[in-house]
Design a protein around this motif. Sequence first.
Motif, short mmCIF file in Angstrom:
data_model
loop_
_atom_site.label_atom_id
_atom_site.label_comp_id
_atom_site.label_asym_id
_atom_site.label_seq_id
_atom_site.Cartn_x
_atom_site.Cartn_y
_atom_site.Cartn_z
N SER A 1 -32.68 -13.13 -30.43
CA SER A 1 -33.88 -13.12 -31.25
C SER A 1 -34.96 -13.96 -30.58
CB SER A 1 -33.58 -13.67 -32.64
OG SER A 1 -33.22 -15.03 -32.56
N GLY A 2 -36.17 -13.76 -30.98
CA GLY A 2 -37.28 -14.52 -30.43
C GLY A 2 -37.86 -13.86 -29.21
N SER A 3 -39.10 -14.20 -28.92
CA SER A 3 -39.80 -13.55 -27.82
C SER A 3 -39.29 -13.99 -26.45
CB SER A 3 -41.30 -13.81 -27.93
OG SER A 3 -41.58 -15.19 -27.88
N LEU A 4 -38.73 -15.20 -26.33
CA LEU A 4 -38.25 -15.66 -25.03
C LEU A 4 -37.11 -14.78 -24.51
CD1 LEU A 4 -38.55 -17.75 -22.80
CD2 LEU A 4 -36.93 -19.18 -24.04
N GLN B 1 -36.84 -11.75 -24.84
CA GLN B 1 -37.38 -10.45 -24.46
C GLN B 1 -38.36 -10.55 -23.28
OE1 GLN B 1 -36.00 -7.96 -26.28
NE2 GLN B 1 -34.98 -9.59 -27.41
N THR B 2 -38.60 -11.76 -22.79
CA THR B 2 -39.62 -11.98 -21.77
C THR B 2 -39.05 -11.68 -20.38
OG1 THR B 2 -40.64 -13.68 -23.12
CG2 THR B 2 -41.21 -13.68 -20.79
#
Length: 109
Positions: free
Chosen positions: A49-52, A54-55
Amino acid sequence: SPNGSDAEVIDVDVVYNVAIVGSGPAGLSGAIFCGRAGLTTIVLGSESSGSLGQTPRLDNFPGWGENTNGEHGDGGGWGGPDWIKATKAQALVFGAVFASPGVLVSSIS
């Protein structure tokens, strides 16, 4: 697990000094600092979860833009999932325990 489910089993006899909610940069950093200070620490969070998580490319974290050979690898900095994996490994060295955010707590005092 003993009952055949996929539920995590956390040692109920352990009293944690610190419970960190979230396994992003702040949570993982906190786990390292708490562990180094000798505090029993549990981190409740999900790596996915979280944008990190997915970065695909991180260039704005100190000490994290290039690999150890001074190269950028696949044409850019390393990705968020790599940073999470490396930082979680460091926190584990200092004794942090990780659990999904759905863990049930028996008491808080």
